[in-house]
Design a protein around this motif. Structure first.
Motif: not given
Length: 752
Positions: A102-105, A193-201, A546-553
């Motif tokens: 997920x990311x912020x805009x 916004x969040x996106x999900x994707x698919x792959x083989x290892x 697993x990760x993410x986003x910080x949105x300040x201000x």
């Protein structure tokens, strides 16, 4: 004439616009110290965007390190990628991996709602693509000011249209998210916004430049003047409420170009011609070059003057700072460059060799043969300032917590309870959100098996085995305001529960942490408490971050938003045909409550709607053991096909869950409330609860499951053929009346 490194050495005292670029005096002094001279204009541009709050996490990284104590494994196996990568990657079995983030805009979406939201979707999709995965779905947690406020009428239609327009053009189903209204988001909407994707290892890709002599190729759209210092600068400062400013700083998206970029990139992966890959997000070329070089084993030389431009008047500094969309940077072996360019040409995607990987440890950028950047890329991408900001527990928090919502006046008669329910289902935060979600394509690609308004979005991954994934995003900023530690845990619990009630096993999270100004010690206290809450909660649930986003201000005119730590939960389901939907399905099914209802009205929608936006007391208490036990029951019941429906209890409590379950297929329900205050039974927002409906033949086995896992089970009543909600001894409301109240709120305002 460009400001060269040689010129910078010879003119040490030239005045530079570091403050206008968002740098502090000590940061500018630090850059001079690192370089042993003043920076060139191009170097100053790079450092300013890469050292911005949005890109460098300079106020948050000391706190984000706490996530490092979490086990880097899920119930399905070790993480394949985690914090520090473009996105997290999780083994879901059968050779598949899922990557999600997920990311912020937020600020760009206030300035230019359509393009801000659209490019937020585009950016997170490229993050997923850069991992080697095909994007397969998106979600969008949104926050707005009061529904009836004038600026909400300006920003909300544009943001919703931007999210839908971009995602729909890409052919990505939008399977979930949230729409929340609160006065603190006025002038500062949140667009996550969040996106999900698919792959083989074996398809997993890393963002690093290795192998001296390998070529660096930019491909995708040409570089324009849109988005210069866009997200990086916009997201690193506060706004005033006077209205939109900085309009040229917002990027302009082209979803059709992005669609070509996705298909082109996937074919490049298949052809085996990519060694390393980085998408262009905030900070543009500055980010892509410095991050690729710093993560690799060598340096990089780049010829900036060969970068394709949409605007030939751009200066080198502007080219480095531009956040034009739909661009990627790849590292390619010399012998594979021809094939790389051939595939790009096939997809009508512009591709240009702009440099190469070197033996050294320097990032050198030239402009018409003259060196304008000569830096250690690690100092740009990773060694920026680190602030241990002052932290102070707010003086006002004790007074707020003492203002106990449990002491507020409640409905006592059946007539008063019915009026309360009608007013609540029509309130902006509980009403039907299909004005928003109907603008999104939820079923494109044909693998969406659950989507809004279900508790979670669910996608089929394998058509032969029916393996699937589930996703939910959640956060109640009101709870986090009352207690940020518990509020973050309640967001985690609700996302866990939303995934589990559909029958999927929760396995890992991403987060999008939206807070006010980090220069406010009280905001930093909220932020730290939320992080500790998530760490403690994830340890209990066994779900790594697993990760993410910080949105300040995120503040306007000195007013901080409610602390909003959004949690996105990923679940895995072995067979999507065994999923459990939320709506009552069969007349005669028994309706049961799972879990325990406490007197927990603090931060509730009931307090907000019935008591003039009251926000006081303490939030509900999370109970991780109860959440996991409930989850185990729901997953087992799904596998055994015991349930007709299941719906988690959250905002609005039992009453809201009953209304939504009944309206889904227009089937009524007759029930008797459990013992206790009927207002508490209907509207408390205690955690670790769900309602289910099931046929009589399933009851013995389901009861045994609940007993085995220690989950309290209470019979409420049954699904009826009468289109009404009957609470025996209290009130009866026709579903048509409830539907009218529930469905008309947002259209009445937005279509006026």
């Amino acid at each position: 004439m460009a400001d060269t490194v040689e010129n910078a050495v010879n003119t040490p005292d030239v005045q530079q616009p570091w403050a206008e670029l968002g740098l502090k005096q000590d940061e500018y002094d630090s850059i001079r110290q690192i370089l042993g001279r003043r920076p060139t204009g191009a170097e100053l541009a790079m450092y300013s965007v890469m050292w911005s709050e949005h890109c460098s996490y300079k106020s948050s990284k000391v706190h984000l390190k706490r996530f490092g104590v979490l086990e880097q494994t899920t119930p399905r196996g070790p993480l394949l990628a985690g914090i520090g990568d473009n996105a997290g990657a999780v083994d879901i079995g059968q050779g598949y991996a899922v990557t999600f983030k997920a990311e912020s805009h937020n600020h760009p979406s206030y300035v230019e709602p359509y393009q801000g939201a659209a490019t937020g979707v585009g950016g997170i999709v490229r993050d997923i693509l850069a991992m080697g995965a095909r994007p397969i779905g998106v979600m969008d947690p949104l926050r707005f000011g009061p529904l009836h406020a004038p600026d909400t009428k300006r920003v909300m239609p544009g943001i919703v249209s931007g999210v839908g327009g971009y995602g729909n053009c890409l052919g990505l189903p939008n399977i979930g998210g949230e729409v929340v209204f609160d006065k603190t988001y006025y002038g500062n909407p949140l667009v996550n916004a969040l996106c999900v994707g698919l792959m083989k290892h074996e398809d997993l890709k890393r963002a690093q430049a290795t192998g001296a002599g390998n070529k660096v190729i930019m491909y995708g759209a040409a570089t324009g003047g849109d988005g210069i210092g866009g997200a990086s600068i916009l997201a690193s400062e506060t706004f005033d409420a006077d209205g939109p400013v900085k309009r040229p700083s917002v990027q302009v998206g082209d979803p059709f170009m992005e669609k070509l970029l996705i298909e082109c990139t996937l074919e490049l992966f298949e052809a085996g011609v990519i060694n390393g890959l980085q998408d262009f997000g905030a900070a543009g070329i500055s980010c892509a070059t410095s991050e690729l070089a710093s993560a690799g084993s060598g340096g990089m030389n780049v010829e900036l003057d060969v970068v394709p431009l949409r605007d030939p008047s751009l200066s080198p500094e502007e080219i480095l700072m531009s956040e034009s969309q739909e661009r990627m940077m790849a590292v390619v072996e010399p012998g594979k460059v021809g094939r790389f360019l051939e595939i790009c040409a096939k997809w009508d995607v512009l591709a240009t060799v702009v440099g190469e990987v070197t033996d050294g440890d320097r990032l050198i950028i030239t402009w018409h043969g003259e060196t304008i950047v000569d830096v250690d890329p690690k100092t740009v991408a990773h060694d920026g300032p680190t602030y241990n900001r002052p932290i102070a527990r707010p003086d006002w928090i004790d007074e707020v917590n003492a203002d106990d919502a449990n002491a507020l006046e409640r409905a006592k008669t059946g007539e008063e309870l019915a009026a309360t329910l009608k007013k609540m289902v029509a309130s902006p935060n509980l009403c039907d959100k299909s004005w928003v979600t109907s603008q999104y394509d939820r079923y494109v690609r044909g693998n969406s098996v659950l989507a809004q308004p279900e508790d979670s979005g669910m996608l089929r991954i394998d058509e032969k085995t029916n393996l699937g994934i589930s996703l939910a995003t959640d956060c109640n900023g009101r709870f986090a305001f009352l207690n940020p530690y518990l509020g973050a845990q309640l967001a985690l619990c609700e996302s866990y529960r939303n995934v589990a009630v559909g029958g999927a096993e929760p396995v890992a999270i991403t987060d999008c942490l939206n807070f006010g100004s980090p220069e406010d010690p009280e905001v930093m206290w909220q932020f730290q408490e939320a992080i500790i809450g998530l760490v403690d909660g994830c340890q209990k649930l066994g779900t790594p971050v697993t990760g993410g986003n910080v949105s300040f201000y995120n503040q306007t005119d000195g007013t901080n938003i409610l602390p909003t730590p959004v949690v996105g939960m990923l679940g895995v389901i072995d067979d999507v045909t065994k999923r459990t939907p939320m709506g009552f399905a069969h007349e005669g099914d028994g309706v049961f409550l799972l879990g325990t209802t406490q007197e927990e009205m603090g931060g509730s929608v009931w307090a907000q709607v019935m008591h003039d936006d009251h926000l006081g007391g303490v939030p509900p208490q999370p109970d991780f053991d109860a959440e996991m036990a409930l989850g185990r029951v729901m997953i087992a019941a799904s596998k055994e096909g015991l349930l007709s429906s299941a719906h988690d209890l959250a905002d609005g409590g039992l009453a809201q869950a009953l209304v939504e379950s009944a309206l889904r297929k227009n089937l009524g329900v007759a029930l008797t409330l459990p013992e206790g205050d009927p207002c508490v039974q209907l509207f408390s927002e205690s955690a670790a609860r769900a309602i289910v409906s099931l046929p009589a033949g399933s009851l013995t086995r389901f009861k045994a499951l609940c007993e085995e896992h220690g989950v309290p089970l209470t019979r409420l009543g049954e699904v009826t053929g009468n289109p009404e909600l009957e609470v025996q001894g209290q009130f009866t409301l026709p579903l048509a009346e409830l539907r009218e109240a529930w469905e008309t709120t947002i259209p009445a305002v937005m279509n006026a």
